[in-house]
Motif scaffolding. Structure first.
Motif, mmCIF file in Angstrom:
data_model
loop_
_atom_site.group_PDB
_atom_site.id
_atom_site.type_symbol
_atom_site.label_atom_id
_atom_site.label_comp_id
_atom_site.label_asym_id
_atom_site.label_seq_id
_atom_site.Cartn_x
_atom_site.Cartn_y
_atom_site.Cartn_z
ATOM 1 N N MET A 18 -4.717 2.881 -2.410
ATOM 2 C CA MET A 18 -3.712 3.051 -3.144
ATOM 3 C C MET A 18 -4.068 3.352 -4.735
ATOM 4 O O MET A 18 -3.377 3.860 -5.466
ATOM 5 C CB MET A 18 -2.773 1.613 -3.394
ATOM 6 C CG MET A 18 -3.580 0.464 -3.610
ATOM 7 S SD MET A 18 -2.556 -0.844 -4.012
ATOM 8 C CE MET A 18 -3.147 -2.376 -3.298
ATOM 9 N N ASP A 19 -5.292 3.341 -4.810
ATOM 10 C CA ASP A 19 -6.005 3.657 -6.301
ATOM 11 C C ASP A 19 -5.973 5.343 -6.318
ATOM 12 O O ASP A 19 -6.651 5.806 -5.487
ATOM 13 C CB ASP A 19 -7.388 3.184 -6.478
ATOM 14 C CG ASP A 19 -7.254 1.643 -6.419
ATOM 15 O OD1 ASP A 19 -6.229 1.099 -6.343
ATOM 16 O OD2 ASP A 19 -8.614 0.980 -6.598
ATOM 17 N N ALA A 20 -5.462 5.733 -7.320
ATOM 18 C CA ALA A 20 -5.265 7.428 -7.342
ATOM 19 C C ALA A 20 -6.645 7.830 -7.496
ATOM 20 O O ALA A 20 -6.932 8.937 -7.109
ATOM 21 C CB ALA A 20 -4.085 7.523 -8.312
ATOM 22 N N MET A 69 0.795 -1.138 0.035
ATOM 23 C CA MET A 69 -0.258 0.092 0.031
ATOM 24 C C MET A 69 0.814 1.187 0.037
ATOM 25 O O MET A 69 0.243 2.323 -0.522
ATOM 26 C CB MET A 69 -0.862 0.060 1.239
ATOM 27 C CG MET A 69 -2.146 -1.055 1.116
ATOM 28 S SD MET A 69 -3.042 -1.247 2.471
ATOM 29 C CE MET A 69 -3.727 -3.037 2.217
ATOM 30 N N PHE A 70 1.962 1.410 0.649
ATOM 31 C CA PHE A 70 2.848 2.258 0.873
ATOM 32 C C PHE A 70 4.191 2.377 -0.167
ATOM 33 O O PHE A 70 4.997 3.044 0.080
ATOM 34 C CB PHE A 70 3.012 2.929 2.203
ATOM 35 C CG PHE A 70 1.692 2.913 2.804
ATOM 36 C CD1 PHE A 70 0.767 3.632 2.659
ATOM 37 C CD2 PHE A 70 1.376 1.787 4.050
ATOM 38 C CE1 PHE A 70 -0.590 3.743 3.527
ATOM 39 C CE2 PHE A 70 0.251 1.969 4.848
ATOM 40 C CZ PHE A 70 -0.545 2.888 4.465
ATOM 41 N N GLY A 71 4.258 1.267 -0.867
ATOM 42 C CA GLY A 71 5.450 0.975 -1.755
ATOM 43 C C GLY A 71 6.878 0.815 -0.768
ATOM 44 O O GLY A 71 7.821 1.414 -1.204
ATOM 45 N N ALA A 72 6.580 0.307 0.423
ATOM 46 C CA ALA A 72 7.751 -0.014 1.082
ATOM 47 C C ALA A 72 8.405 -1.324 0.305
ATOM 48 O O ALA A 72 7.936 -1.904 -0.441
ATOM 49 C CB ALA A 72 7.438 -0.363 2.554
ATOM 50 N N ASN A 73 9.739 -1.684 0.704
ATOM 51 C CA ASN A 73 10.436 -2.701 0.100
ATOM 52 C C ASN A 73 10.889 -4.041 0.925
ATOM 53 O O ASN A 73 11.820 -4.311 0.705
ATOM 54 C CB ASN A 73 11.602 -2.073 -0.827
ATOM 55 C CG ASN A 73 11.260 -1.090 -1.686
ATOM 56 O OD1 ASN A 73 10.296 -1.325 -2.517
ATOM 57 N ND2 ASN A 73 11.743 0.120 -1.640
#
Lengths: 624, 111
Positions: free
Chosen positions: A574-576, A222-226
């Motif tokens: 997460m959908d823009a 959801m927040f683009g962590a890795n």
């Protein structure tokens, strides 16, 4: 409290169950919702077997098949098996230790509603853009790249229902440690209470790794962590470790209560005390302890290296020792007893060989070099269905039949029960025994179809036929439940006539305060001891007095609905193109924390049942 | 438990004994408290000196921290008294599970 001034009608009953904090009613809620999810998971299993019945089948697409297997596994483990077992624990454990309720009745209700709404979130995914499709293990490299919101439903649904399970586990631990009736020492606790105790400890230690894993997954998606993205410096293996550090104890969380149920049933219907009680306790604790040392046996082919694989292989094989102790103890319990083959006893007797077969393939899989051959084949599928269905599901069916009179006050029909038993047992072996060979012949797991001419056609058809047998068995069980409920023939304290433990010394179903006077436990199988001395009821351990009871509350459901609402905001965040998500999260969390605030500042001291209301004619006679 | 209620209605019964117990308890707590402060000072001083190798400082600080946790649990949270066996069992089994996990991550996941 409803029991005082009982209102009639559907609405009143519904409100009663929504606000109840009574462990017996929460048990019924667990059983009903767990049963519904069991039927859902069973339908998914049927669809899987229909798709695989013939080669090159196009009953469903590959994508749908992936969703089916993911939801079948997740539903059966988290939403069917565990809640039904928690339901039986809720119904029986407080009665077995002579307690009036669990330690935290409010949390008990909260735990149930969290589980239920977590399950609803997960299953709503079918109608909201596709179910999770990365397998019940949801391995990170696959699940992070999964399109759509399926895996988000998995993460949030399991997170919410995981909180519920954790709360239930802590509650049972505190109950067993603090609320045993006078005389009920640890080594006098019935075996089912012991397994509940160990399972609750496993829940306490095993669920936090899952929570951590799911949180990391949430951040990655959801927040683009890795955390799990190797290309960005993460490590996808971390998910596998976290998942299996939880996942392996989880399978013991499932099987140990089944062991407890069978221990009770075998002792009752052999009319003997459980053989080797103290070694059974020891074996249960040891299984619980070793359960945390073996998780990497799910990851032999990951490439941890020969030393790590060897350590985990040996540790895994060590678990066969306490399990073997249990198997022999059950056999010796029956030895020389006057055995009565009631329906629960039939399940118990058939469980021993069925589960042992699963255990033997477990040892085969534990041999790391051999596992490279079995890995990801139908052999593994056959193995874990033998332990889960042959152990846990037989345990659940046995437990429900055995404790049905205690929970609902009526007896399930024995003849129909025997039909269920035979259909289910034959169907189970028909479905899964052949899958061992399918695996050895090279059929991989999780394939949505296969080509003809590989020698798998007949075996898969046999497997599907077995699944139909199991479905027939479950349908007969449902018919049995309906007939029994409609007939509504009430039964007394001890309908199986050979009850050994405290729950059989009080009416079925028990009054809402369970014990008018706390009973004095004078040994293991406390009620049996009194019966052998010719007494009809337990010796009380206290004079008749006022009983303090908790008030019901609607707050648990409010707390949960807040999280339910917020999870949909988090899902679509997460959908823009969706701007409504942040307000939804905020509204949901406001509901949750607002309800918690109300709970904190509003004093609720419960109420007392007065001594005079508890006295019946007999007491008055004695007093006068 | 330490402060177990006496069965007698007489409040003066065992008063002398309990007073002595409490004095003993107080002494233990003062000693451990001063030792904890002392340990903290050592930790800060070691870091401030800048001459000692970090491979010495880190294990020593961890060791001091563990001792302080033990003081905290046993002297200030009364785990040395009777009736805390279950609590100890759960703390230690939780520690075992947690530390094995950490150990595994350090040995076979990251290295």
């Amino acid at each position: 409290m409803s029991t005082y001034a009982k209102k009639q009608g559907f609405g009143a009953t519904l409100w009663d169950f929504m606000t109840t904090v009574d462990h017996k009613k929460i048990a019924i809620l667990y059983l009903i919702s767990g049963g519904l999810f069991f039927i859902l998971g069973g339908l998914e299993a049927m669809f899987i077997r229909i798709q695989l019945a013939v080669p090159d089948n196009n009953f469903m697409s590959a994508g749908t098949f992936n969703e089916m297997i993911t939801m079948h596994g997740t539903t059966m483990i988290f939403l069917a098996a565990m809640p039904i077992l928690l339901g039986i624990m809720n119904a029986v454990m407080p009665l077995q230790i002579g307690a009036r309720d669990v330690a935290f009745p409010f949390l008990n209700s909260l735990g149930f509603w969290l589980f239920f709404f977590g399950g609803v979130v997960l299953n709503l995914s079918w109608f909201m853009g596709g179910a999770p499709d990365a397998g019940w293990t949801s391995y990170a490299s696959l699940s992070i790249h999964s399109q759509g919101h399926g895996v988000d439903f998995y993460v949030l649904g399991l997170q919410i229902s995981g909180f519920g399970t954790l709360i239930a586990g802590i509650n049972f631990l505190v109950t067993i440690i603090n609320m045993r009736t006078p005389g009920m020492t640890y080594m006098r606790m019935p075996m089912f209470t012991w397994t509940t105790f160990v399972v609750s400890a496993l829940i306490l230690f095993a669920f936090p790794p899952l929570t951590v894993g799911l949180t990391l997954m949430l951040f990655d998606r959801m927040f683009g962590a890795n955390f799990f993205d190797a290309a960005a410096g993460g490590n996808t293996i971390i998910w596998e470790h976290l998942f299996w550090i939880f996942g392996h104890p989880e399978v013991y969380i499932l099987i140990l209560p089944a062991f407890g149920i069978f221990s009770e049933i075998l002792a009752t219907f052999s009319r003997k005390r459980l053989f080797g009680y103290s070694s059974m306790v020891f074996a249960t604790v040891l299984i619980g302890f070793l359960g945390f040392m073996v998780w990497a046996h799910h990851m032999f082919t990951v490439g941890l290296g020969p030393i790590a694989n060897a350590i985990f292989a040996v540790a895994t094989m060590a678990i066969a020792v306490p399990t073997g102790i249990k198997i022999f103890n059950w056999i010796f319990t029956m030895w020389g007893g006057s055995v009565r083959f009631t329906v629960p006893m039939l399940y118990a007797v058939s469980f021993i060989p069925s589960f042992t077969m699963g255990g033997v393939t477990g040892i085969m899989l534990a041999a790391a070099p051999a596992d490279y051959q079995y890995h990801d084949s139908y052999f593994v599928v056959a193995h874990f269905h033998y332990v889960i269905v042959g152990g846990v599901v037989l345990g659940i069916l046995a437990g429900i039949t055995y404790y049905w009179p205690k929970i609902f006050g009526t007896m399930l029909n024995e003849t129909l029960g025997k039909f269920t038993f035979w259909f289910f047992l034959i169907g189970f072996h028909l479905t899964f025994f052949i899958q061992h060979f399918l695996g050895l012949w090279g059929m991989p797991r999780r394939v949505f179809t296969y080509l003809p001419g590989q020698g798998w056609e007949t075996s898969n058809l046999v497997s599907t036929a077995g699944a139909i047998f199991m479905a027939v068995g479950v349908i007969i069980l449902l018919i049995n439940i309906i007939i029994t409920s409609v007939k509504n023939v009430r039964v007394g304290n001890d309908p199986w006539e050979d009850g050994r433990t405290l729950e059989w010394s009080i009416p079925s179903p028990p009054p809402f305060y369970n014990f008018k006077q706390l009973p004095l436990a004078r040994g293991l199988d406390a009620y049996w001891i009194e019966k052998m001395e010719g007494k009809k009821e337990m010796t009380p351990a206290e004079p008749l007095g006022d009983i303090h009871m908790p008030n019901g509350s609607i707050i648990p459901i409010c707390i949960t609905i807040g999280l339910f609402v917020a999870s949909f905001g988090a899902l679509y965040n997460m959908d823009a193109d969706k701007t409504w998500t942040v307000p939804v999260i905020i509204i949901g969390l406001l509901i949750t924390f607002g309800s918690m605030l109300i709970r904190s500042i509003k004093d609720d001291h419960g109420f007392h049942i007065h001594k005079e209301d508890l006295m019946d004619d007999k007491d008055k006679e004695v007093k006068a | 438990m330490a402060n177990q209620q006496s069965n007698s209605a007489n409040p003066n019964l065992n008063l002398e004994y309990r007073r002595k117990q409490n004095a003993e308890e107080m002494k233990h707590q003062v000693i451990t408290f001063s030792m904890m402060i002392f340990f903290t000072l050592i930790a800060f001083a070691m870091v401030a000196m800048e001459t000692i190798s970090r491979w010495f400082i880190i294990p020593v600080i961890l060791l001091l921290a563990v001792i302080q946790v033990i003081f905290q649990l046993y002297y200030f949270m009364h785990m040395k008294h009777k009736g805390h066996e279950t609590i100890a069992l759960f703390i230690y089994s939780g520690l075992t599970v947690g530390l094995i996990t950490v150990l595994v991550f350090l040995t076979i996941v990251w290295l």
